[in-house]
Scaffold this active site. Structure first.
Site, short mmCIF file in Angstrom:
data_model
loop_
_atom_site.label_atom_id
_atom_site.label_comp_id
_atom_site.label_asym_id
_atom_site.label_seq_id
_atom_site.Cartn_x
_atom_site.Cartn_y
_atom_site.Cartn_z
N GLU A 1 1.04 -1.38 0.19
CA GLU A 1 -0.16 -0.13 -0.03
C GLU A 1 0.93 1.18 0.02
O GLU A 1 1.82 1.54 1.09
CB GLU A 1 -0.95 -0.08 1.21
N ARG B 1 0.32 10.45 0.32
CA ARG B 1 0.38 11.54 1.11
C ARG B 1 1.53 12.33 0.84
O ARG B 1 1.84 13.30 1.33
CB ARG B 1 0.96 10.71 2.53
N LYS C 1 -10.61 -2.48 6.81
CA LYS C 1 -9.56 -2.13 7.64
C LYS C 1 -9.83 -1.50 8.84
O LYS C 1 -11.03 -0.70 8.93
CB LYS C 1 -8.64 -0.87 6.81
#
Ligand code: 3PG
Length: 216
Positions: A48, A52, A136
């Site tokens: 993943e 950001r 998640k």
């Protein structure tokens, strides 16, 4: 576009590929390929890359194009725009810290499977209504850790989680021992100092340790 059930099956498959999904914050896109190769060599195929940093989409693009055996996705997907950018870069999945109705509508209209974040029973129920049962659990440790997940196992037995947030190699086994956990997520496999130093052997070692964790 594929059905939510098909996309959930894709999410289940990638959650079962390895006990840990590394959560990567990458500053230099040129690090993406050697980093991903090190993770795959250590036995960790699902990666993943969080959206950001300005380098994230280029990193996803490079891994998707060049790293055999890697299944790369985009993390920190917050908006429809993020989802579309991730798809165009070649992300095989998306991860979000929570959900919004707009994002869920966009996923319904997309082929990119989403692993959505939830931290309360109400959020889990909302996602169940939308067809999601692979979630998640974020932020895992601050939100209640293994105790909260354990408490959800009985009233929410159909849901399987990837807890992420505050988990380490040392604490991962406690999460993996829970019946409603398939894998955990964490940034400890790709620490900023190892990426900055280009210490790919070090990343491979961390991946190997993580891959050795067992779902019990
Ligand atoms: C994050 O938000 O960066 C991920 O949840 C990873 O959390 P961690 O750094 O605590 O592993």
């Amino acid at each position: 576009m594929s059905s939510i059930e098909h996309k959930q099956q894709q999410v289940e498959t990638l959650m079962r590929l390895a006990p840990v999904i590394p959560v990567v914050i990458i500053d230099n896109a040129r690090d993406a390929v050697p980093m991903a190769r090190a993770l795959v060599a250590g036995g960790i195929p699902t990666i993943e890359v969080t959206l950001r940093t300005p380098a994230a989409l280029d990193a996803i693009r490079a891994i998707a194009a060049e790293v055999e055996g890697a299944v790369v996705g985009a993390g920190t997907v917050l908006t429809i725009r993020d989802l579309e950018a991730a798809r165009q870069a070649g992300a095989r999945f998306a991860v979000s810290p929570g959900v919004s109705p707009k994002l869920l509508d966009a996923v319904d209209d997309s082929d990119v499977p989403l692993l959505p974040g939830a931290a309360t029973a109400s959020e889990v129920m909302t996602l169940l209504e939308r067809g999601y049962r692979f979630l998640k659990f974020f932020p895992a440790v601050p939100a209640g850790g293994t105790k909260l997940l354990g408490a959800w196992a009985s009233p929410l037995p159909q849901v399987r989680f990837c807890p992420t947030g505050g988990i380490s190699l040392a604490s991962a086994p406690d999460f993996l021992a829970l019946p409603n956990v398939l894998c955990v997520g964490g940034s400890w496999l790709t620490p900023a100092d190892k990426l900055a130093a280009g210490d790919w052997a070090g990343v491979e070692l961390l991946a190997r340790e993580a891959a050795g964790l067992r779902k019990v």
